[in-house]
Design an enzyme around this catalytic site. Structure first.
Site, PDB file in Angstrom:
ATOM      1  N   CYS A   1      44.286  10.726  32.256  1.00 21.45           N
ATOM      2  CA  CYS A   1      43.448  11.573  31.394  1.00 21.45           C
ATOM      3  C   CYS A   1      42.064  10.965  31.216  1.00 21.45           C
ATOM      4  O   CYS A   1      41.084  11.475  31.751  1.00 21.45           O
ATOM      5  CB  CYS A   1      44.146  11.759  30.060  1.00 21.45           C
ATOM      6  SG  CYS A   1      45.839  12.334  30.273  1.00 21.45           S
TER       7      CYS A   1
ATOM      8  N   GLY B   1      43.094   3.326  31.899  1.00 19.28           N
ATOM      9  CA  GLY B   1      43.906   3.957  32.937  1.00 19.28           C
ATOM     10  C   GLY B   1      44.519   5.257  32.480  1.00 19.28           C
ATOM     11  O   GLY B   1      44.103   5.852  31.486  1.00 19.28           O
TER      12      GLY B   1
ATOM     13  N   THR C   1      45.752  17.807  37.700  1.00 17.60           N
ATOM     14  CA  THR C   1      44.380  18.085  38.159  1.00 17.60           C
ATOM     15  C   THR C   1      43.712  16.739  38.417  1.00 17.60           C
ATOM     16  O   THR C   1      42.936  16.251  37.591  1.00 17.60           O
ATOM     17  CB  THR C   1      43.587  18.886  37.101  1.00 17.60           C
ATOM     18  OG1 THR C   1      43.792  18.279  35.823  1.00 17.60           O
ATOM     19  CG2 THR C   1      43.987  20.331  37.048  1.00 17.60           C
TER      20      THR C   1
ATOM     21  N   LYS D   1      38.686  20.231  25.329  1.00 10.56           N
ATOM     22  CA  LYS D   1      39.669  19.276  25.857  1.00 10.56           C
ATOM     23  C   LYS D   1      38.975  18.109  26.567  1.00 10.56           C
ATOM     24  O   LYS D   1      39.317  16.941  26.369  1.00 10.56           O
ATOM     25  CB  LYS D   1      40.609  20.000  26.828  1.00 10.56           C
ATOM     26  CG  LYS D   1      41.514  19.103  27.630  1.00 10.56           C
ATOM     27  CD  LYS D   1      42.545  18.395  26.769  1.00 10.56           C
ATOM     28  CE  LYS D   1      43.181  17.224  27.493  1.00 10.56           C
ATOM     29  NZ  LYS D   1      44.212  16.576  26.699  1.00 10.56           N
TER      30      LYS D   1
ATOM     31  N   ARG E   1      32.040   4.043   8.268  1.00  7.42           N
ATOM     32  CA  ARG E   1      31.720   5.029   9.318  1.00  7.42           C
ATOM     33  C   ARG E   1      31.695   4.419  10.722  1.00  7.42           C
ATOM     34  O   ARG E   1      31.087   4.962  11.623  1.00  7.42           O
ATOM     35  CB  ARG E   1      30.373   5.709   9.001  1.00  7.42           C
ATOM     36  CG  ARG E   1      30.499   6.769   7.919  1.00  7.42           C
ATOM     37  CD  ARG E   1      29.164   7.321   7.483  1.00  7.42           C
ATOM     38  NE  ARG E   1      28.335   6.329   6.824  1.00  7.42           N
ATOM     39  CZ  ARG E   1      28.513   5.885   5.580  1.00  7.42           C
ATOM     40  NH1 ARG E   1      29.491   6.390   4.842  1.00  7.42           N
ATOM     41  NH2 ARG E   1      27.712   4.963   5.056  1.00  7.42           N
TER      42      ARG E   1
ATOM     43  N   VAL F   1      48.859  15.840  23.694  1.00 12.50           N
ATOM     44  CA  VAL F   1      49.853  14.860  23.257  1.00 12.50           C
ATOM     45  C   VAL F   1      49.627  13.480  23.846  1.00 12.50           C
ATOM     46  O   VAL F   1      49.134  13.336  24.957  1.00 12.50           O
ATOM     47  CB  VAL F   1      51.278  15.339  23.599  1.00 12.50           C
ATOM     48  CG1 VAL F   1      51.655  16.501  22.716  1.00 12.50           C
ATOM     49  CG2 VAL F   1      51.391  15.708  25.074  1.00 12.50           C
TER      50      VAL F   1
HETATM   51  N1  SAJ Z   1      42.751   1.992  25.760  1.00 18.46           N
HETATM   52  C1  SAJ Z   1      41.899   0.924  25.522  1.00 18.46           C
HETATM   53  N2  SAJ Z   1      41.521   0.664  24.242  1.00 18.46           N
HETATM   54  C2  SAJ Z   1      41.967   1.419  23.193  1.00 18.46           C
HETATM   55  C3  SAJ Z   1      42.818   2.499  23.436  1.00 18.46           C
HETATM   56  C4  SAJ Z   1      43.183   2.764  24.739  1.00 18.46           C
HETATM   57  O1  SAJ Z   1      41.476   0.219  26.446  1.00 18.46           O
HETATM   58  O2  SAJ Z   1      41.600   1.108  22.058  1.00 18.46           O
HETATM   59  C5  SAJ Z   1      43.169   2.295  27.134  1.00 18.46           C
HETATM   60  C6  SAJ Z   1      44.670   2.262  27.296  1.00 18.46           C
HETATM   61  O3  SAJ Z   1      45.125   0.957  27.517  1.00 18.46           O
HETATM   62  C7  SAJ Z   1      44.865   3.171  28.490  1.00 18.46           C
HETATM   63  C8  SAJ Z   1      43.762   4.200  28.324  1.00 18.46           C
HETATM   64  O4  SAJ Z   1      42.832   3.641  27.423  1.00 18.46           O
HETATM   65  O5  SAJ Z   1      44.699   2.476  29.698  1.00 18.46           O
HETATM   66  C9  SAJ Z   1      44.195   5.557  27.837  1.00 18.46           C
HETATM   67  O6  SAJ Z   1      45.162   5.421  26.813  1.00 18.46           O
HETATM   68  P1  SAJ Z   1      45.152   6.296  25.475  1.00 18.46           P
HETATM   69  O7  SAJ Z   1      46.289   5.850  24.662  1.00 18.46           O
HETATM   70  O8  SAJ Z   1      43.813   6.253  24.855  1.00 18.46           O
HETATM   71  O9  SAJ Z   1      45.293   7.784  25.967  1.00 18.46           O
HETATM   72  P2  SAJ Z   1      46.268   8.588  26.978  1.00 18.46           P
HETATM   73  O10 SAJ Z   1      45.577   8.667  28.300  1.00 18.46           O
HETATM   74  O11 SAJ Z   1      47.653   8.060  26.962  1.00 18.46           O
HETATM   75  O12 SAJ Z   1      46.249  10.023  26.266  1.00 18.46           O
HETATM   76  C10 SAJ Z   1      45.012  10.675  26.062  1.00 18.46           C
HETATM   77  C11 SAJ Z   1      44.962  11.172  24.605  1.00 18.46           C
HETATM   78  N3  SAJ Z   1      43.618  11.632  24.274  1.00 18.46           N
HETATM   79  C12 SAJ Z   1      42.986  11.262  23.149  1.00 18.46           C
HETATM   80  O13 SAJ Z   1      43.464  10.507  22.345  1.00 18.46           O
HETATM   81  C13 SAJ Z   1      41.647  11.859  22.915  1.00 18.46           C
HETATM   82  C14 SAJ Z   1      45.985  12.297  24.410  1.00 18.46           C
HETATM   83  O14 SAJ Z   1      45.862  12.851  23.112  1.00 18.46           O
HETATM   84  C15 SAJ Z   1      45.757  13.395  25.461  1.00 18.46           C
HETATM   85  O15 SAJ Z   1      46.704  14.436  25.329  1.00 18.46           O
HETATM   86  C16 SAJ Z   1      45.917  12.765  26.829  1.00 18.46           C
HETATM   87  O16 SAJ Z   1      44.913  11.765  26.974  1.00 18.46           O
HETATM   88  C17 SAJ Z   1      45.783  13.832  27.889  1.00 18.46           C
HETATM   89  O17 SAJ Z   1      46.828  14.222  28.465  1.00 18.46           O
HETATM   90  O18 SAJ Z   1      44.684  14.343  28.091  1.00 18.46           O
END
Ligand code: SAJ
Length: 417
Positions: free
Chosen positions: A258, A255, A84, A204, A244, A153
């Site tokens: 999601c 990136g 999506t 979600k 907290r 996940v």
């Molecule tokens: N990132 C940061 N700083 C951080 C953590 C992540 O800049 O402290 C960046 C990462 O480098 C990356 C982006 O955020 O570019 C996203 O990475 P991520 O590890 O936070 O998440 P995704 O996109 O791999 O997976 C997320 C997860 N959502 C949450 O943790 C709330 C996963 O559980 C979901 O299933 C997934 O999105 C999804 O498919 O929706």
């Protein structure tokens, strides 16, 4: 049991879910339009990088519990797990969901269950899925059971989290939610909460928005700390010692398919009310330009060679969708820098070089785009010898400053003095 499940969409979510269900004893048909995915699947192989998934797929394909087809077929349960994306106006592009739902209509029979897993705008199940399924002339909620069960996940840990995470199931009615929860119970060890479809859809979106907003705050703090000459990493570390407070890491931007996408679904639904959410997206999207500004502070001459280590959206995955590093590369190229790219996870990106020493040859600056674990094992002394200059810009706080400076690098961590 031996019920038949048809999973439409064999991407990062559909394929692991299909394999997991097949491993629980269901007969699973995976449907995808990508021939490469299907050809590989039917040989027991996968084309994405995800720990342990290859072994599981191999096992269920050999046992004939999972097969790949290019069109749906009759089944007892249908799961839709297609992308999506957002379009250039930051609005949800629901074409894949609509096409996937249309593609199953002629196979859905009385008693079947239809589940949407794709992250979708609030109202998708009732306003898109339901009207399409009504073409079957079956009564939704009575003859066929319909609901939304979003995946949660984390890429890189998909199989572990598929089993361990709690799940939320939104049913079009209570009976649908209960029936759907029972299917997931076959492999989920976490709790399964049942609710209505809109609450599940909203939940979600909120989860990923929470993370995006939190990272945006850290990214904004990084800019402020740069401005007043304070190390943001120290500030975040000490702030997080408060019971907290839990700030996430700043970085080159957010990136993936999601966090960089889903908050826009909320903005689209209530544009005048979603100020923080929108600003967070804009803040995170501004980070590649801010990284460029950090590069320019280090190396002002154009026409200089820069090497980028890691271009995926996060470490230890092969996914480059919405990667902020790809955006940074674009900006650098527009500004006449010569760019060489090394990323052992990525196979088909234009200009990618799989020999590290060749890649860094003659470089002025090394940018750590992503902190792949394998980068810790690089012989940086050898890298430095091959380079023209001695600068490293670490966008992920992933390397050891002291060690690198000892061997002769000038090491700059973003957001540090
Ligand atoms: N990132 C940061 N700083 C951080 C953590 C992540 O800049 O402290 C960046 C990462 O480098 C990356 C982006 O955020 O570019 C996203 O990475 P991520 O590890 O936070 O998440 P995704 O996109 O791999 O997976 C997320 C997860 N959502 C949450 O943790 C709330 C996963 O559980 C979901 O299933 C997934 O999105 C999804 O498919 O929706």
């Amino acid at each position: 049991m031996n019920k038949k499940i048809c999973v439409v969409g064999l991407g990062y979510i559909g394929l692991p879910t299909a394999a997991m269900l097949a491993n629980c004893g269901y007969d699973v048909v995976g449907v995808d339009t990508n021939k490469e995915v299907l050809d590989n699947l039917n040989k027991g192989k996968i084309i994405i990088e995800e720990p342990y998934l290859d072994d599981l797929v191999k096992k269920v394909v050999i046992n004939k519990k999972l097969i790949g087809l290019n069109t749906p077929c009759e089944a007892d349960i249908f799961i839709i797990a297609v992308p999506t994306p957002i379009n250039e106006n930051k609005r949800a592009d629901m074409r894949y969901v609509i096409n996937a739902t249309n593609s199953i209509v002629s196979y859905v029979k009385k008693g079947d269950i239809v589940i949407l897993e794709s992250t979708s705008p609030v109202g998708t199940t009732t306003e898109i899925i339901k009207p399409i399924l009504e073409k079957t002339d079956l009564e939704i909620g009575k003859d066929i059971y319909v609901g939304y069960c979003p995946e949660r996940v984390l890429p890189g840990k998909i199989l572990k989290e598929l089993v361990e995470n709690h799940r939320v199931v939104g049913g079009i009615n209570e009976e649908s939610a209960i029936k759907i929860a029972k299917i997931y119970k076959s492999f989920v060890k976490g709790h399964i909460y049942t609710t209505d479809t809109k609450t599940a859809e909203m939940t979600k979106l909120v989860e990923n928005t929470f993370r995006d907003v939190n990272i945006a705050l850290s990214n904004e703090l990084l800019k402020i700390c740069d401005n007043i000459n304070i190390n943001v990493w120290d500030v975040i570390e000490y702030s997080n010692k408060h019971p907290r407070v839990n700030l996430l890491n700043p970085g080159p931007g957010v990136g993936g398919h999601c966090l960089a996408v889903d908050p826009w679904f909320l903005v689209e639904s209530s544009p005048n009310l979603s100020n923080i959410i929108k600003l967070s997206r804009i803040t995170n999207d501004s980070m590649p330009s801010y990284m460029f500004y950090s590069v320019e502070k280090l190396i002002k001459n154009t026409n200089k060679k820069i090497t980028i280590l890691g271009i995926t959206y996060k470490p230890d995955v092969d996914d480059i969708r919405e990667s902020p590093i790809i955006e940074l590369i674009k900006i650098l190229k527009e500004n006449n820098y010569e760019i060489s790219i090394y990323d052992p996870y990525v196979k088909n990106y234009p200009g990618i070089e799989n020999n590290l020493m060749k890649c860094v040859q003659g470089s002025e600056l090394l940018i750590i785009g992503v902190n792949h674990n394998v980068f810790k094992d690089i012989n940086y002394e050898k890298v430095l010898k091959a380079m023209e200059g001695n600068l490293i810009l670490d966008t992920r706080n992933s390397l050891d400053k002291e060690e690198l400076e000892k061997i002769g690098f000038v090491y700059k961590l973003i957001g540090s003095k």
